[in-house]
Design a protein around this motif. Structure first.
Motif, mmCIF file in Angstrom:
data_model
loop_
_atom_site.group_PDB
_atom_site.id
_atom_site.type_symbol
_atom_site.label_atom_id
_atom_site.label_comp_id
_atom_site.label_asym_id
_atom_site.label_seq_id
_atom_site.Cartn_x
_atom_site.Cartn_y
_atom_site.Cartn_z
ATOM 1 N N THR A 198 23.870 -3.803 -33.270
ATOM 2 C CA THR A 198 24.290 -2.731 -32.381
ATOM 3 C C THR A 198 25.800 -2.834 -32.157
ATOM 4 O O THR A 198 26.467 -3.758 -32.638
ATOM 5 C CB THR A 198 23.575 -2.830 -31.024
ATOM 6 N N GLY A 199 26.324 -1.923 -31.372
ATOM 7 C CA GLY A 199 27.744 -1.946 -31.053
ATOM 8 C C GLY A 199 28.149 -3.062 -30.116
ATOM 9 O O GLY A 199 29.343 -3.253 -29.858
ATOM 10 N N ARG A 200 27.176 -3.817 -29.604
ATOM 11 C CA ARG A 200 27.469 -4.959 -28.727
ATOM 12 C C ARG A 200 27.200 -6.294 -29.406
ATOM 13 O O ARG A 200 27.426 -7.343 -28.806
ATOM 14 C CB ARG A 200 26.608 -4.884 -27.459
ATOM 15 N N GLU A 201 26.732 -6.270 -30.637
ATOM 16 C CA GLU A 201 26.296 -7.503 -31.291
ATOM 17 C C GLU A 201 27.266 -7.954 -32.369
ATOM 18 O O GLU A 201 27.814 -7.136 -33.121
ATOM 19 C CB GLU A 201 24.898 -7.306 -31.899
ATOM 20 N N TRP A 202 27.430 -9.274 -32.457
ATOM 21 C CA TRP A 202 28.290 -9.912 -33.444
ATOM 22 C C TRP A 202 27.585 -11.144 -33.993
ATOM 23 O O TRP A 202 26.782 -11.776 -33.301
ATOM 24 C CB TRP A 202 29.623 -10.344 -32.817
ATOM 25 N N ARG A 203 27.921 -11.489 -35.217
ATOM 26 C CA ARG A 203 27.425 -12.746 -35.782
ATOM 27 C C ARG A 203 28.143 -13.916 -35.119
ATOM 28 O O ARG A 203 29.352 -13.870 -34.874
ATOM 29 C CB ARG A 203 27.709 -12.781 -37.292
ATOM 30 N N THR A 204 27.398 -14.974 -34.831
ATOM 31 C CA THR A 204 28.010 -16.180 -34.263
ATOM 32 C C THR A 204 29.046 -16.738 -35.236
ATOM 33 O O THR A 204 28.733 -17.045 -36.388
ATOM 34 C CB THR A 204 26.960 -17.257 -33.985
ATOM 35 N N ALA A 205 30.268 -16.872 -34.785
ATOM 36 C CA ALA A 205 31.340 -17.365 -35.651
ATOM 37 C C ALA A 205 31.196 -18.869 -35.868
ATOM 38 O O ALA A 205 31.012 -19.620 -34.900
ATOM 39 C CB ALA A 205 32.696 -17.078 -35.022
ATOM 40 N N PRO A 206 31.263 -19.362 -37.119
ATOM 41 C CA PRO A 206 31.315 -20.808 -37.342
ATOM 42 C C PRO A 206 32.569 -21.392 -36.683
ATOM 43 O O PRO A 206 33.633 -20.769 -36.693
ATOM 44 C CB PRO A 206 31.379 -20.931 -38.870
ATOM 45 N N LEU A 207 32.439 -22.580 -36.129
ATOM 46 C CA LEU A 207 33.557 -23.186 -35.408
ATOM 47 C C LEU A 207 34.283 -24.265 -36.202
ATOM 48 O O LEU A 207 35.355 -24.718 -35.771
ATOM 49 C CB LEU A 207 33.053 -23.792 -34.087
ATOM 50 N N TRP A 208 33.725 -24.673 -37.364
ATOM 51 C CA TRP A 208 34.403 -25.755 -38.072
ATOM 52 C C TRP A 208 35.821 -25.319 -38.471
ATOM 53 O O TRP A 208 36.074 -24.198 -38.888
ATOM 54 C CB TRP A 208 33.612 -26.254 -39.263
ATOM 55 N N GLY A 209 36.768 -26.207 -38.275
ATOM 56 C CA GLY A 209 38.166 -25.928 -38.583
ATOM 57 C C GLY A 209 38.918 -25.168 -37.512
ATOM 58 O O GLY A 209 40.139 -24.976 -37.635
ATOM 59 N N ILE A 210 38.259 -24.749 -36.424
ATOM 60 C CA ILE A 210 38.918 -23.887 -35.445
ATOM 61 C C ILE A 210 40.100 -24.585 -34.780
ATOM 62 O O ILE A 210 41.083 -23.943 -34.402
ATOM 63 C CB ILE A 210 37.901 -23.393 -34.396
ATOM 64 N N GLY A 211 40.026 -25.917 -34.666
ATOM 65 C CA GLY A 211 41.119 -26.641 -34.039
ATOM 66 C C GLY A 211 42.372 -26.753 -34.887
ATOM 67 O O GLY A 211 43.409 -27.214 -34.409
ATOM 68 N N MET A 212 42.298 -26.316 -36.166
ATOM 69 C CA MET A 212 43.454 -26.381 -37.054
ATOM 70 C C MET A 212 44.101 -25.012 -37.258
ATOM 71 O O MET A 212 44.949 -24.842 -38.123
ATOM 72 C CB MET A 212 43.029 -26.975 -38.402
ATOM 73 N N THR A 213 43.706 -24.034 -36.441
ATOM 74 C CA THR A 213 44.221 -22.676 -36.603
ATOM 75 C C THR A 213 45.740 -22.622 -36.468
ATOM 76 O O THR A 213 46.435 -21.989 -37.268
ATOM 77 C CB THR A 213 43.561 -21.735 -35.587
ATOM 78 N N GLN A 214 46.278 -23.267 -35.446
ATOM 79 C CA GLN A 214 47.733 -23.262 -35.260
ATOM 80 C C GLN A 214 48.429 -23.891 -36.462
ATOM 81 O O GLN A 214 49.427 -23.356 -36.971
ATOM 82 C CB GLN A 214 48.095 -24.028 -33.984
ATOM 83 N N GLN A 215 47.907 -24.985 -36.934
ATOM 84 C CA GLN A 215 48.522 -25.698 -38.064
ATOM 85 C C GLN A 215 48.518 -24.863 -39.336
ATOM 86 O O GLN A 215 49.518 -24.808 -40.064
ATOM 87 C CB GLN A 215 47.757 -26.996 -38.300
ATOM 88 N N VAL A 216 47.417 -24.178 -39.610
ATOM 89 C CA VAL A 216 47.279 -23.426 -40.865
ATOM 90 C C VAL A 216 47.879 -22.033 -40.761
ATOM 91 O O VAL A 216 48.607 -21.582 -41.653
ATOM 92 C CB VAL A 216 45.791 -23.334 -41.265
ATOM 93 N N SER A 217 47.588 -21.341 -39.649
ATOM 94 C CA SER A 217 47.928 -19.925 -39.543
ATOM 95 C C SER A 217 49.104 -19.639 -38.633
ATOM 96 O O SER A 217 49.568 -18.493 -38.566
ATOM 97 C CB SER A 217 46.700 -19.132 -39.060
ATOM 98 N N GLY A 218 49.558 -20.649 -37.904
ATOM 99 C CA GLY A 218 50.742 -20.463 -37.073
ATOM 100 C C GLY A 218 50.499 -19.723 -35.778
ATOM 101 O O GLY A 218 51.432 -19.205 -35.161
ATOM 102 N N HIS A 219 49.242 -19.644 -35.330
ATOM 103 C CA HIS A 219 48.934 -18.951 -34.082
ATOM 104 C C HIS A 219 47.619 -19.498 -33.533
ATOM 105 O O HIS A 219 46.938 -20.288 -34.189
ATOM 106 C CB HIS A 219 48.835 -17.436 -34.297
ATOM 107 N N THR A 220 47.252 -19.056 -32.340
ATOM 108 C CA THR A 220 45.959 -19.417 -31.749
ATOM 109 C C THR A 220 45.266 -18.159 -31.240
ATOM 110 O O THR A 220 44.832 -18.087 -30.084
ATOM 111 C CB THR A 220 46.127 -20.432 -30.606
ATOM 112 N N TYR A 221 45.142 -17.158 -32.113
ATOM 113 C CA TYR A 221 44.447 -15.919 -31.765
ATOM 114 C C TYR A 221 43.017 -15.987 -32.279
ATOM 115 O O TYR A 221 42.791 -16.289 -33.454
ATOM 116 C CB TYR A 221 45.154 -14.710 -32.376
ATOM 117 N N PHE A 222 42.065 -15.674 -31.401
ATOM 118 C CA PHE A 222 40.655 -15.813 -31.752
ATOM 119 C C PHE A 222 39.877 -14.543 -31.408
ATOM 120 O O PHE A 222 40.404 -13.615 -30.818
ATOM 121 C CB PHE A 222 40.044 -17.027 -31.023
ATOM 122 N N LEU A 223 38.609 -14.549 -31.774
ATOM 123 C CA LEU A 223 37.649 -13.454 -31.674
ATOM 124 C C LEU A 223 37.879 -12.436 -32.792
ATOM 125 O O LEU A 223 38.826 -12.560 -33.571
ATOM 126 C CB LEU A 223 37.673 -12.794 -30.298
#
Length: 500
Positions: A431-456
């Motif tokens: 539905t318009g309110r439903e999303w797949r659960t995002a995998p969290l592995w690697g999430i703590g390295m977002t700043q290092q790899v992508s240069g930001h901490t933007y999520f969702l």
């Protein structure tokens, strides 16, 4: 189209599977059971991808390594696939026949442009920042007079909710903000934010930004008045082959669409039509789990994002609609020895590359604060959707993904995340309110790899805490639990997430 059967999504036609023995089934049940001991790391917890785990690098290339258990011979396939993933496509006609066929309308000239360093995209940080790693999906509700397609009839019988949707009649399935010479781009995504302050129980105030989206300078006329817009940020690429190798039956075992156990969590399986296998399958990939396999997800991205025809999605004009006649009639790169603008060999190599982008090892897995944060994660009920671990199928022809204990922290199911995160756009059974659960592995390295901490899904959250506070719907109790934590426990939770 063949008849559908709900039971058909419990198998895995994309994999060459060696069945598990009764002994293996018992061992797997024991090893994947939730822990209740937070005094020390669980066995093998530091290797989230099992034998495919790689050393955690400290630079921006941490997500660009091949599976740790890849053979020397297959490393070459990985590197060739990387070359195709990075390749810049050009418009037709061109003397570079192996690289022509771009567009005519597109979002990026290569896969790498959206998935820079194989990491997470981001919304533009200002008027001068690029939107290349983010785009808008389009659709309109189907009118009541339109006949159901076979797949729609199946989805409705399988419990699909909300109105059926169709591509926007002029602009198609997504806004393409680039174009080749002689063709105007469709328009530009415009974002405005409204800041909202949320007060936590200890008095801490957190500012959340609520985005609103529109299309500036639409080049092919106004959008349909009922057009639904859904923003999508390019996700990180690691661990995809391992997610693909989880038995569908193990994912379905976590589904509880009617909330039969009364815990407020009603995970629902996405059911999609596979154009590769010509049958209904479990959806796993994409923000609403709209693709069943890595290959099909890759093929859809080639077609929709770059305008490159391929054996699964053969239209040479990509997402061009019937109302964009010049786009459909323009020169394309298919029809030569390749037949399509990328042939099956090239698509297989890109798929192999995407399937084998490695998950880095955990950091500080035995740190006392990280272990405390892990307990907070469990106590808050986060594991009801972010399932910590699975064991993949035995796969004789995919040794990198075969029989691995993995820790993706996702059930790969659809969940109602509330009005705040709703895009109000249905997709398959979502539905318009439903999303797949995002995998969290690697999430703590977002700043290092992508240069930001933007999520969702649209990058609205500027920190992990903001991302948690946006959770609602089925996740409301977990969000409220976190909002009521004392600051040291909240800091420990964030430290745990940063260790993943």
């Amino acid at each position: 189209m063949p008849s559908y059967a709900m039971d058909g999504i419990a198998d895995d036609p994309h994999l060459n599977v060696s069945p598990r023995t009764a002994e293996e089934i018992a061992r797997i049940a024991a090893v994947t059971a939730p822990t209740s001991d937070f005094s020390a790391p669980e066995p093998f917890e530091g290797n989230p991808a099992g034998g495919a785990t790689v050393r955690a690098r400290t630079d921006a290339n941490a997500f660009s390594q091949s599976s740790g258990n890849i053979s020397f011979e297959r490393e070459l396939d990985f590197k060739v696939g990387n070359g195709l993933f990075r390749k810049l496509w050009v418009s037709s006609p061109s003397s570079t026949l192996a690289s022509d066929g771009l567009g005519p309308l597109y979002n990026a000239r290569s896969c790498q442009r959206c998935h820079l360093k194989d990491g997470r995209g981001h919304p533009p940080e200002g008027p001068d920042d690029s939107t290349v790693s983010m785009f808008l999906r389009f659709s309109v509700p189907a009118s009541g007079e339109e006949a159901l397609s076979d797949i729609e009839a199946f989805l409705l019988s399988a419990g699909a909710e909300g109105p059926r949707a169709r591509p926007e009649p002029t602009y198609g399935g997504q806004l393409q903000d680039f174009s080749v010479a002689g063709h105007p781009a469709e328009g530009q995504m415009a974002i405005t934010y409204v800041e909202e302050t949320v007060a936590l129980a200890d008095g801490t105030e957190v500012s959340l930004r609520r985005p609103e989206y529109s299309v500036a300078d639409p080049a092919y006329g106004p959008l349909h008045p009922d057009a639904m817009l859904s923003p999508r940020v390019a996700p990180q690429m690691i661990g995809l082959g391992l997610l693909e190798a989880i038995p569908a039956s193990d994912i379905l075992a976590h589904a509880d669409p009617e909330d039969a156990d009364g815990d407020g969590i009603s995970g629902k399986a996405q059911v999609v039509w596979s154009f590769q296998h010509e049958r209904a399958m479990l959806g796993r990939f994409g923000l609403k789990a709209g693709a069943p396999t890595v290959k099909e997800q890759s093929a859809a991205a080639f077609a929709g994002d770059i305008g490159i025809s391929n054996p699964i999605f053969p239209s040479p004009g990509g997402d061009c609609t019937d109302r964009q006649a010049e786009c459909r009639a323009g020169p394309h790169g298919d029809g030569d020895d390749r037949v399509f603008e990328i042939d099956d060999t090239g698509l297989e190599l890109v798929t192999y590359y995407s399937r084998n982008l490695a998950v880095p090892a955990r950091r500080d897995v035995d740190d006392a604060e990280v272990l405390r944060g892990k307990q907070v994660f469990y106590d808050a009920g986060c594991t009801a959707c972010h399932t910590p671990k699975f064991v993949t199928h035995r796969l004789p022809d995919q040794p990198e993904q075969s029989f691995q204990l993995i820790w993706p922290y996702s059930d790969l199911l659809l969940h109602d995340m509330g009005d705040g995160l709703a895009d109000n756009r249905p997709e398959g059974r979502a539905t318009g309110r439903e999303w797949r659960t995002a995998p969290l592995w690697g999430i703590g390295m977002t700043q290092q790899v992508s240069g930001h901490t933007y999520f969702l899904h649209d990058g609205r959250a500027r920190s992990l805490l903001e991302a948690i506070l946006w959770h609602d719907g089925e996740a409301r109790m977990s969000r409220d639990h976190v909002a009521n934590l004392p600051e040291p426990d909240r800091a420990a939770l964030i430290r745990f997430l940063e260790s993943l």
